[in-house]
Design a protein around this motif. Structure first.
Motif, PDB file in Angstrom:
ATOM      1  N   TYR B 304       0.804  -1.233   0.000  1.00  0.00           N
ATOM      2  CA  TYR B 304       0.000   0.000   0.000  1.00  0.00           C
ATOM      3  C   TYR B 304       0.835   1.280   0.000  1.00  0.00           C
ATOM      4  CZ  TYR B 304      -3.669  -3.328   1.101  1.00  0.00           C
ATOM      5  OH  TYR B 304      -4.507  -4.405   1.075  1.00  0.00           O
ATOM      6  N   VAL B 305       2.122   1.181  -0.292  1.00  0.00           N
ATOM      7  CA  VAL B 305       2.908   2.396  -0.495  1.00  0.00           C
ATOM      8  C   VAL B 305       3.669   2.256  -1.812  1.00  0.00           C
ATOM      9  CG1 VAL B 305       3.144   3.036   1.928  1.00  0.00           C
ATOM     10  CG2 VAL B 305       4.848   1.554   0.887  1.00  0.00           C
ATOM     11  N   GLU B 306       4.128   3.368  -2.340  1.00  0.00           N
ATOM     12  CA  GLU B 306       4.682   3.341  -3.681  1.00  0.00           C
ATOM     13  C   GLU B 306       6.207   3.471  -3.651  1.00  0.00           C
ATOM     14  OE1 GLU B 306       5.605   4.325  -7.771  1.00  0.00           O
ATOM     15  OE2 GLU B 306       6.010   5.565  -6.013  1.00  0.00           O
ATOM     16  N   GLU B 308       8.683   4.613  -5.730  1.00  0.00           N
ATOM     17  CA  GLU B 308       9.487   5.795  -6.059  1.00  0.00           C
ATOM     18  C   GLU B 308       9.578   6.734  -4.871  1.00  0.00           C
ATOM     19  OE1 GLU B 308       8.807   8.358  -9.685  1.00  0.00           O
ATOM     20  OE2 GLU B 308       8.935   9.907  -8.160  1.00  0.00           O
ATOM     21  N   LEU B 309       8.464   6.878  -4.171  1.00  0.00           N
ATOM     22  CA  LEU B 309       8.455   7.783  -3.025  1.00  0.00           C
ATOM     23  C   LEU B 309       9.410   7.269  -1.936  1.00  0.00           C
ATOM     24  CD1 LEU B 309       6.994  10.417  -2.581  1.00  0.00           C
ATOM     25  CD2 LEU B 309       5.257   9.192  -1.285  1.00  0.00           C
ATOM     26  N   LEU B 312      12.857   8.169  -3.057  1.00  0.00           N
ATOM     27  CA  LEU B 312      13.126   9.610  -2.951  1.00  0.00           C
ATOM     28  C   LEU B 312      13.381   9.996  -1.495  1.00  0.00           C
ATOM     29  CD1 LEU B 312      10.424  10.935  -5.456  1.00  0.00           C
ATOM     30  CD2 LEU B 312      12.900  11.044  -5.784  1.00  0.00           C
ATOM     31  N   TYR B 313      12.608   9.418  -0.583  1.00  0.00           N
ATOM     32  CA  TYR B 313      12.816   9.706   0.844  1.00  0.00           C
ATOM     33  C   TYR B 313      14.137   9.095   1.335  1.00  0.00           C
ATOM     34  CZ  TYR B 313       8.057  11.626   1.480  1.00  0.00           C
ATOM     35  OH  TYR B 313       6.931  12.392   1.421  1.00  0.00           O
ATOM     36  N   CYS B 327       7.570   3.552 -12.265  1.00  0.00           N
ATOM     37  CA  CYS B 327       7.872   4.972 -12.109  1.00  0.00           C
ATOM     38  C   CYS B 327       9.330   5.378 -11.971  1.00  0.00           C
ATOM     39  CB  CYS B 327       7.116   5.574 -10.941  1.00  0.00           C
ATOM     40  SG  CYS B 327       5.416   5.934 -11.373  1.00  0.00           S
ATOM     41  N   THR B 328      10.243   4.483 -11.666  1.00  0.00           N
ATOM     42  CA  THR B 328      11.587   4.974 -11.386  1.00  0.00           C
ATOM     43  C   THR B 328      12.458   5.052 -12.610  1.00  0.00           C
ATOM     44  OG1 THR B 328      12.172   2.749 -10.815  1.00  0.00           O
ATOM     45  CG2 THR B 328      11.744   4.268  -9.018  1.00  0.00           C
ATOM     46  N   PHE B 345      -0.509  -7.719  -5.684  1.00  0.00           N
ATOM     47  CA  PHE B 345      -0.500  -6.397  -6.319  1.00  0.00           C
ATOM     48  C   PHE B 345      -0.448  -5.271  -5.298  1.00  0.00           C
ATOM     49  CE2 PHE B 345      -4.772  -4.644  -5.748  1.00  0.00           C
ATOM     50  CZ  PHE B 345      -5.496  -5.752  -5.363  1.00  0.00           C
ATOM     51  N   THR B 346      -0.749  -5.593  -4.040  1.00  0.00           N
ATOM     52  CA  THR B 346      -0.650  -4.570  -2.991  1.00  0.00           C
ATOM     53  C   THR B 346       0.799  -4.155  -2.756  1.00  0.00           C
ATOM     54  OG1 THR B 346      -0.607  -6.375  -1.394  1.00  0.00           O
ATOM     55  CG2 THR B 346      -2.710  -5.249  -1.716  1.00  0.00           C
ATOM     56  N   HIS B 349       3.894  -2.303  -6.536  1.00  0.00           N
ATOM     57  CA  HIS B 349       4.411  -0.976  -6.851  1.00  0.00           C
ATOM     58  C   HIS B 349       5.283  -0.417  -5.738  1.00  0.00           C
ATOM     59  CE1 HIS B 349       2.168  -0.418 -10.592  1.00  0.00           C
ATOM     60  NE2 HIS B 349       1.200  -1.094 -10.004  1.00  0.00           N
ATOM     61  N   ILE B 382       0.365   9.109   4.316  1.00  0.00           N
ATOM     62  CA  ILE B 382      -0.224   9.747   3.132  1.00  0.00           C
ATOM     63  C   ILE B 382      -1.167   8.796   2.393  1.00  0.00           C
ATOM     64  CG2 ILE B 382       0.331  11.074   1.041  1.00  0.00           C
ATOM     65  CD1 ILE B 382       3.170  11.389   2.018  1.00  0.00           C
ATOM     66  N   SER B 383      -1.037   7.495   2.656  1.00  0.00           N
ATOM     67  CA  SER B 383      -1.755   6.498   1.849  1.00  0.00           C
ATOM     68  C   SER B 383      -3.274   6.552   2.023  1.00  0.00           C
ATOM     69  CB  SER B 383      -1.254   5.092   2.212  1.00  0.00           C
ATOM     70  OG  SER B 383      -1.974   4.127   1.484  1.00  0.00           O
ATOM     71  N   PRO B 384      -4.018   6.395   0.921  1.00  0.00           N
ATOM     72  CA  PRO B 384      -5.477   6.348   1.027  1.00  0.00           C
ATOM     73  C   PRO B 384      -5.973   4.996   1.558  1.00  0.00           C
ATOM     74  CG  PRO B 384      -4.802   6.253  -1.276  1.00  0.00           C
ATOM     75  CD  PRO B 384      -3.549   6.361  -0.473  1.00  0.00           C
TER      76      PRO B 384
END
Lengths: 184, 397
Positions: B304-306, B308-309, B312-313, B327-328, B345-346, B349, B382-384
């Motif tokens: 449930y988190v992506e 690339e972020l 980046l962190y 995305c990367t 699939f969770t 990404h 931040i996750s929905p």
């Protein structure tokens, strides 16, 4: 690595207005977990149709979070009619631009806003407005129109509308739709 | 800020003695190895010495089995195109679903030019389905390409057994193995296998970028890749890249020195990192689950988190890692390797690869174990998918 502007970096490092609004007046969702990004937008709207608060939750990359964050800043204080006019290009511009393959992140922002407003107005989005290509913001209606205007192959439709020319994620999907439209 | 480099499957830091070994070959010993005078002999001998070292490094029988190339991709292209030229009447080719793009994209191109390709899948641990491979081999199978280890998960495929099986079913089928990700991590002994071609790339084992090698088994005769002079047994014409060849030889020597000791340390640190993350981050799952994997690699999915972020962190903390997924890299699709092994699939990404080297220290690993959970928690906020994440957390506790 992507070339992100300082503004994009600022917004994904310290995103503004993160979270949920309790008892929101409108909620809009765009994207999905499976596709790799999703944005949930919450709005508080007063009796004068002014958006008084906006919050977001996003699953996505740096530019998705930045687009969501700046979107909340852009809509707060605007009336619904004003908010409706926000385009994905404006979202990207406010961030000082996005890499071409990341333009779909700004479209996701606009879509979530559209969905939230539709939710508030209690209307369903018409099918023709359904976005097919997020990078170039191409809807089903746009594809149909390009065919009406004379595009007669998949390549021509893609060239004319830009559909499937960005991140290419939707390319096969676009081809299917175009082929169906052409058969009509 | 200190840099913590955990992306050694992408590329490595060039060893200091490797840099110093190559320097004289720029402005001091710069002769063309094909020339006649003493200066040229120096270059010529340096290449032969490096070839001897790479022969030992890859476990080849003779130094003539080693051809220097510019990179792993070139080696793979040379092997695959060479094999097809040998078996020119056979139009069926086999590989795995999880190969590097230098093989997969070439196969795609070959499919457009009259070849039929079969892609062998992996199980949910990322291990190759050997039965599927056996059943795929046909009388018209020209080539089987199977990587020795996967770059994203580190899963090791049993190439000795695979080559054995292939040749038993069809002795004419040629076997290529992309060995780029095992070089320096697993001892290679190609002479004891029936593998016909194997590729390595210098920059994956502390030599510079721009140099690689291809092993071609004795008596396997392929047409040249580049036509011109007589260099590299006329298989790859063009003046040799002497400094880089010397550097790759030196890097290979380094790898072979205290090999077991270094691998023991890397394995210990990798296991510590893997356990440290899985124990401290509730939405983490292990993707690199193969029983047999290279000692330096772990791949962890954060649900449930992506990805690339996360990268980046981590970058802001000086930590370099990579995500084969979305995305990367300019490719927005989730990793073909993780999809092939049915990673949920969770987490698809949000999967991150950490790859260590002999330069990695325990202090660095401890720093990552301490800071990564904070990074993930920040992104979780931040996750929905708060409801789903809460359920995961409750399950773990």
């Amino acid at each position: 690595m992507w070339e992100y502007t300082d503004k994009v970096k600022e917004h994904f490092k310290n995103p503004k207005n993160v979270g949920e609004i309790e008892n929101p007046d409108a909620v809009g969702v765009a994207g999905s977990l499976k596709c790799g990004d999703q944005l949930k937008l919450y709005l508080k709207i007063d009796e004068n149709n002014v958006i008084t608060d906006a919050k977001f939750q996003t699953f996505g990359c740096g530019s998705a979070v930045a687009s969501s964050s700046i979107l909340t800043e852009m809509v707060i204080g605007k009336t619904i009619e004003e908010a409706k006019k926000i385009t994905n290009k404006e979202i990207a511009e406010m961030l000082g631009g996005l890499p071409p393959a990341k333009m779909h992140c700004s479209v996701m922002g606009r879509e979530a806003l559209e969905a939230a407003i539709a939710n508030w107005e209690k209307v369903e989005l018409p099918v023709k407005d359904k976005i097919v290509c997020q990078c170039y913001d191409v809807s089903l209606g746009d594809i149909a129109k390009s065919i009406e205007e004379g595009a007669s192959t998949v390549d021509e439709v893609m060239e004319k509308t830009g559909a499937g020319m960005g991140c290419m994620k939707c390319r096969n999907f676009v081809k299917d739709i175009v082929n169906k439209e052409l058969q009509k | 800020m200190k840099l913590i480099y955990l992306d050694n499957n992408a590329t490595t830091k060039v060893d200091e003695n490797v840099v110093s070994s190559m320097l004289p070959y720029f402005s001091e010993k710069y002769g063309n190895p094909s020339s006649i005078y003493d200066l040229a002999h120096i270059s010529h001998d340096a290449i032969q010495e490096a070839r001897e070292t790479i022969k030992d490094f890859m476990g080849a029988e003779t130094p003539n089995e080693i051809i220097f190339t510019s990179c792993g991709t070139e080696s793979a292209n040379m092997a695959i195109r060479g094999a097809l030229a040998i078996n020119k009447d056979k139009k069926h080719i086999i590989t795995t679903e999880v190969e590097h793009h230098c093989v997969l994209n070439l196969y795609k191109e070959l499919e457009e030019n009259g070849y039929e390709a079969t892609y062998i899948g992996v199980n949910e641990c990322g291990e190759l389905n050997l039965e599927e491979l056996k059943n795929a081999i046909r009388p018209d199978t020209a080539l089987v390409s199977v990587m020795h280890a996967n770059n994203e998960t580190g899963a090791i495929f049993p190439i000795t057994e695979i080559a054995e099986v292939v040749k038993e079913i069809n002795p004419e089928t040629l076997v290529f193995s992309d060995c780029v990700q095992v070089a320096g991590k697993v001892k290679m002994n190609l002479k004891e296998t029936k593998v016909d071609f194997a590729s390595i790339s210098g920059h994956k084992f502390h030599a510079p970028k721009g140099i690689g090698a291809l092993y071609i088994k004795r008596r396997v005769k392929i047409p040249p890749l580049l036509i011109g002079g007589h260099q590299e047994r006329m298989l790859r014409a063009g003046t040799e890249n002497v400094p880089y060849i010397v550097a790759m030889g030196e890097a290979a020597k380094n790898c072979m020195q205290n090999f077991d000791e270094k691998i023991k340390k890397i394995t210990y640190l990798r296991d510590k990192l893997e356990k440290g993350i899985l124990d401290n981050v509730y939405n983490a799952i292990l993707n690199s689950k193969a029983e047999n994997k290279v000692p330096n690699t772990t791949n962890i999915g954060f649900q449930y988190v992506e990805g690339e972020l996360i990268l980046l962190y981590l970058n802001d903390l000086g930590i370099c890692a990579s995500s084969g997924s979305a995305c990367t890299t300019g490719d927005l699709e989730a990793s073909h390797v993780l999809r092939a092994q049915n990673v949920p699939f969770t987490a698809l990404h949000g999967s991150i690869r950490f790859s260590l080297s002999h330069n990695t220290t325990e202090e660095e690993i401890d720093y990552v174990i301490e800071n990564l959970p904070k990074v993930i928690n920040k992104i979780i906020e931040i996750s929905p998918f708060q409801k789903e994440l809460k359920e995961l957390k409750n399950k773990q506790c």
